[in-house]
Scaffold this active site. Structure first.
Site, PDB file in Angstrom:
ATOM      1  N   ASP A  16     -10.725  10.190   9.358  1.00 42.82           N
ATOM      2  CA  ASP A  16     -10.428   9.758   7.989  1.00 42.82           C
ATOM      3  C   ASP A  16     -11.068   8.403   7.734  1.00 42.82           C
ATOM      4  O   ASP A  16     -10.433   7.475   7.243  1.00 42.82           O
ATOM      5  CB  ASP A  16      -8.918   9.704   7.768  1.00 42.82           C
ATOM      6  CG  ASP A  16      -8.563   9.701   6.266  1.00 42.82           C
ATOM      7  OD1 ASP A  16      -9.441  10.044   5.451  1.00 42.82           O
ATOM      8  OD2 ASP A  16      -7.424   9.341   5.928  1.00 42.82           O
ATOM      9  N   GLY A  26       0.824  -1.201   0.000  1.00 41.33           N
ATOM     10  CA  GLY A  26       0.000   0.000   0.000  1.00 41.33           C
ATOM     11  C   GLY A  26       0.855   1.246   0.000  1.00 41.33           C
ATOM     12  O   GLY A  26       2.041   1.223   0.347  1.00 41.33           O
ATOM     13  N   TYR A  45       1.396   9.498   3.662  1.00 43.17           N
ATOM     14  CA  TYR A  45       2.378   9.322   4.721  1.00 43.17           C
ATOM     15  C   TYR A  45       3.634   8.628   4.193  1.00 43.17           C
ATOM     16  O   TYR A  45       4.750   8.939   4.581  1.00 43.17           O
ATOM     17  CB  TYR A  45       1.728   8.489   5.826  1.00 43.17           C
ATOM     18  CG  TYR A  45       2.616   8.122   6.989  1.00 43.17           C
ATOM     19  CD1 TYR A  45       2.651   8.923   8.122  1.00 43.17           C
ATOM     20  CD2 TYR A  45       3.376   6.961   6.980  1.00 43.17           C
ATOM     21  CE1 TYR A  45       3.433   8.582   9.203  1.00 43.17           C
ATOM     22  CE2 TYR A  45       4.175   6.616   8.056  1.00 43.17           C
ATOM     23  CZ  TYR A  45       4.198   7.433   9.167  1.00 43.17           C
ATOM     24  OH  TYR A  45       4.972   7.093  10.240  1.00 43.17           O
ATOM     25  N   GLY A  46       3.454   7.664   3.310  1.00 41.50           N
ATOM     26  CA  GLY A  46       4.576   6.876   2.798  1.00 41.50           C
ATOM     27  C   GLY A  46       4.088   5.549   2.260  1.00 41.50           C
ATOM     28  O   GLY A  46       2.959   5.444   1.775  1.00 41.50           O
TER      29      GLY A  46
END
Length: 954
Positions: free
Chosen positions: A756, A639, A643-644
């Site tokens: 979120d 994934g 964020y990264g």
């Protein structure tokens, strides 16, 4: 050493030879018993104890094995990380008296029928494993059995009638399985549970038992203490024969479909009574003669309308009275609040009226009075009262003045965290955790899940301090190597059970050996072992993981391997091992003292905030993470996000994890890193993705999560994952996700807003249970009940009122969840071609037609052609209430959970999941032999007609 110095070399060799000869003759294990263990080692079990080497389990003192006269009598292997199946060979250990395999979650398959050959068995526990299939009928032949614990597995089928033969049994626990059918009682051809007159504990909660509670089950000859039948599908009335069992202390029948009139007169030993969420009718039962009652919950039943009965005030031991939605009416007597031990009164959603006056003689322990949704018009304020008072939904809340303080939706007393009662630095040092006595060590960690407690208020720290002291004293009195105990993070789960985080720290060393570990975890699930832990009742222990020895005991394993390499020189090698172990321990202590505080380099200039405050998490080194991900190979990427990247990793011992690695130099990454590590170290729930640890080294910020194998809900809805979700399975995933969010909102103090919530943040495990993930944008709710900030979240899921006011609340998450519900219904993304899914569904709905006519317009083709879509209309109605523009019109997540539970019950969950191969059109249905044609979404709707892009709102 002194003797060896006085001998010459020849005498030493002779003495060694003589010792080995005597050792070989004196310590022999029965060959048949050894053959059984050999079969388990070679063919069935992985991760066996490292001491299981050589050919003499009794003489070599294999860990977990005890013997008598060369026969194996005890196998205590609780929490050892065993993996595999229990084969029929176990039936050949005919001298076995105690078999404890509890808390080995990777033990799977069926229990073999040959377990019925263990005629000497008095103790059998497989609690907290993953056994499945029916419970073997042959267990009924174990006539010496005193203790039987089969809870927290995946057993199916019915309770065997043969259990009625276990006349010595005092403990029967099948809690938290999938057991169905009726409660068995004896008849002309079969025995039944009514024959167990000496039994003290029936723990049958959280199953699928159905039918009535048979009157024959109870008699005056029984010595029952606990009848725990909660959260099943039981119907009919509560049999009057239950009043014959005068020894009863706890009755827990909540969350069933029981009906009729209740009569419990004469049960003077009763201390806890749970009857909520049934269909009970008639007059409210009179409990006035039960002077030991501490906890009463009869909420959500249909008793006859009545005023508050006088016996409410006569129960002098009562701490908790919960009578929500029970048709109470009239005025509230002042005497109601005067019982000396009273802590909590919940009388919400009734028809109580007039003036509220708690008087001056109210209980000084009173912490909560909840009278929401009644008809109270006046209040005589008592300024000395400092507990919570909830009056929202009463006419009095329309008035102005000081009373406005009591009309706020959420008033929750601060819950102390006992983990913070010591003053030592709890930062990570060499992966260790600081104990209450300020000693760094590797504790046993897990969750205590109490089946009942005699109080509702969680804010009194003295309860938990007493529990810590009681447990520590009990372990130490049994000569177990326990230095100290910490309990923390008290909360109630979705079923109302109290859960506490538990850490048990070793004494005399920084870690437990296998024997000490197994004895402690075994005793934790031997409920009869403990003295009464008032006000805490019986509990289950849930071990965090099975990595304890594969991760932490490398040095001791090396010593054992060396010691087993040359049997002929055992004494010399034992000396060598001792020296090597001492050297390694000394070097490890030196290394630990030189390690830097992992957060010493945290940015303190205000950009990333203060350093993270965490407890109970493992600190991974960069090299460990690098090795587990094959040097962050692209093949392990599962994934990506703002964020990264997220990598799949395999830790030592074969444990799969998901590793979230921040982009280097990302300021947002620092903030999200801190948010997730702090929040997730505080919370634990089966429908939230668990944080296992972290890595924080210069330039690297990584979070290590449990690995959730089936990807995201978004991938399943779109068909990307190859999983085809039935309607019933979609309901179950919605319920799982709602429970996770409701836990954050209502069972964490202070509450947490996710901010979120979206389908890509709902992950599915190997059983397709939903888990809420990604807490990088989450926030704690302060006293103002909202968070003011720039808008965070993903376009299409953002609460419009949040977008306008910049204030987010729990209802912001409710809105986002409503959008997910619409995704589950339509299979579409929130925004397509500039059209918003909420608007599309509103325009398409026609409530005058079957299924609101959605099956012909926008229903997901994967479910549109199902033969039944029970509960669809109610699910749509609930989704549309969640996405109301005004927050005040939206339900809470707890209300959402209750409604989905009712919808799911109506839908009668059956075929769990349908799999679709990405490479062909084969259709496999779990739990069903029905085959149907497959609609290829990519053909039905071209990829060009479903453009999808997520817009992150910064």
């Amino acid at each position: 050493m002194i003797v060896s110095q006085l001998m010459g070399p020849k005498q030493q060799i002779f003495l060694l030879f003589l010792f080995l000869q005597v050792f070989a003759i004196a310590a022999k294990t029965d060959t048949g018993d050894f053959a059984v263990l050999s079969a388990l080692m070679k063919d069935s079990w992985k991760n066996k104890p490292s001491s299981w080497t050589g050919g003499d389990p009794c003489g070599d003192k294999w860990e977990g094995i005890q013997c008598s006269n060369s026969r194996i009598t005890d196998m205590v292997l609780s929490g050892q990380g065993l993996a595999g199946k229990l084969t029929g060979d176990i039936g050949n250990l005919i001298a076995l008296e105690k078999l404890d395999l509890s808390l080995n979650k990777d033990l799977t398959g069926n229990l073999p029928p040959t377990i019925g050959n263990l005629k000497n068995l008095t103790y059998l526990s497989v609690h907290g494993c993953s056994f499945s299939g029916p419970i073997p009928d042959t267990i009924g032949s174990l006539k010496q059995l005193l203790y039987l614990s089969l809870g927290a597995n995946n057993f199916t089928g019915e309770i065997p009638h043969s259990f009625g033969n276990l006349l010595k049994l005092y403990w029967l626990d099948i809690t938290d399985n999938n057991i169905s059918g009726e409660i068995p009682v004896s008849n002309e051809t079969s025995p039944g549970l009514d024959l167990l007159v000496g039994i003290q504990h029936f723990h049958f909660g959280q199953n699928e038992l159905e039918g009535t509670i048979p009157p024959q089950l109870f008699s005056s000859k029984m010595n029952l203490l606990h009848v725990l039948f909660d959260d099943n599908r039981l119907t009919g009335s509560i049999p009057s024969t239950i009043t014959l069992v005068r020894t009863l202390e706890v009755i827990k029948l909540d969350r069933n479909s029981l009906s009729g009139v209740v009569n419990l007169s004469g049960l003077v030993s009763l201390t806890e009574l749970y009857l909520s969420n049934n269909k009970l009718t008639g007059p409210m039962p009179d409990l006035g003669d039960m002077n030991r009652l501490t906890y009463v919950d009869m909420s959500n039943n249909s008793f006859d309308a009545s005023s508050i009965p006088q016996w409410f005030s006569s129960l002098q031991s009562l701490t908790t009275l919960i009578m929500e939605n029970t048709l109470l009416q009239g005025r509230i007597p002042v005497s109601l609040f005067s019982s000396a031990q009273l802590q909590t009164i919940v009388l919400s959603n009734n028809k109580l009226n007039g003036t509220l006056d708690i008087g001056t003689s109210y209980s000084r322990k009173l912490k909560l009075i909840d009278l929401q949704k009644n008809d109270i018009t006046q209040f005589t304020e008592v300024y000395e009262y400092n507990g919570a008072l909830k009056l929202q939904g009463n006419p009095i809340c329309g008035k102005k003045g000081l009373l406005e303080n009591y009309c706020i939706v959420s008033q929750q007393p601060q819950v102390p965290n006992s983990a913070q009662r010591n003053n030592c630095d709890i930062a990570c040092r060499s992966n260790q955790i600081c104990s209450p006595n300020c000693k760094y060590a590797y504790p046993i960690t897990g969750t205590l899940r109490f089946l009942f407690v005699s109080f509702q208020d969680l804010g009194d720290a003295s309860y938990y301090q007493s529990l810590e002291a009681n447990l520590t004293k009990t372990f130490q009195s049994q000569k177990l190597p326990v230095d100290s105990i910490r309990v923390s993070d008290q909360r109630r789960d979705m079923h109302g059970y109290l859960e506490l985080r538990l850490q048990i720290f070793p004494s005399g060393s920084d870690r437990f050996n296998r024997t000490g570990f197994s004895m402690i975890t075994s005793q934790l699930n031997n409920f009869g072992f403990f003295p009464p832990l008032y006000p805490f009742g019986s509990f289950h222990f849930i071990l965090d993981n099975n990595e304890y020895f594969t991760v932490h005991n490398k040095s001791s394993n090396i010593g054992i391997i060396i010691g087993a390499s040359a049997v002929g020189f055992a004494l010399l090698l034992l000396l060598l091992v001792a020296l090597v172990y001492a050297f390694n321990q000394r070097r490890k202590v030196e290394r630990a003292s030189q390690l830097r505080d992992p957060f010493a380099s945290w940015d303190n200039n205000g950009k990333s905030g203060s350093r993270p405050q965490i407890t109970g998490l493992r600190c991974f080194s960069f090299e460990e993470i690098k090795k587990s991900t094959s040097n962050f190979s692209d093949a392990n990427i599962i994934g990506t996000g703002g964020y990264g990247k997220v990598y799949r990793g395999i830790l030592t011992g074969g444990i799969q994890v998901a590793i979230k690695r921040a982009e280097q130099g990302s300021l947002q990454g620092s903030v999200e890193f801190k948010t997730e590590i702090e929040l997730l170290s505080m919370i634990y729930h089966k429908n939230l993705v668990s944080l296992l640890g972290f890595c924080y080294e210069v330039g690297e910020q990584m979070l290590v999560y449990e690995y959730v194998s089936n990807g995201s809900l978004k991938d399943s809805i779109s068909g990307k994952s190859g999983i085809r979700l039935s309607w019933e399975r979609r309901l179950k995933i919605a319920l799982d996700s709602a429970r996770g969010l409701a836990y954050l909102h209502d069972h964490v103090n202070p509450p947490i807003i996710h901010r979120d919530v979206k389908s890509s943040n709902i992950l599915l495990d190997d059983q397709l249970n939903g888990k809420v993930a990604d807490f990088g944008l989450s926030k704690l709710l302060g006293p103002s009940s909202h968070v003011s900030d720039n808008v965070k979240g993903t376009m299409g899921y953002v609460d419009p009122e949040y977008y306008l006011t910049l204030h987010s609340t729990e209802k912001s998450d409710v809105y986002s969840f409503g959008v997910i519900m619409l995704e589950l219904i339509t299979g579409r993304k929130p925004i397509e071609h500039g059209r918003y899914i909420v608007t599309v569904v509103k325009m398409a709905m026609d409530k005058t037609k079957h299924l609101y006519n959605l099956q012909h317009l926008i229903l997901d083709p994967t479910i549109a052609f199902s033969s039944t879509l029970k509960g669809l209309e109610k699910f749509v109605d609930l989704a549309m209430r969640c996405v109301e523009e005004l927050r005040v019109n939206r339900p809470t997540m707890t209300e959402v959970v209750k409604e989905i539970e009712n919808i799911l019950q109506q839908a009668c969950l059956h075929s769990d999941v349908e799999m679709v191969s990405n490479s062909n059109s084969q259709h496999v249905s779990s739990g069903s032999s029905f085959y149907s044609p497959i609609i290829n979404k990519d053909q039905e709707y071209s990829s060009g007609s479903f453009p999808y892009s997520e817009i992150e709102l910064k």
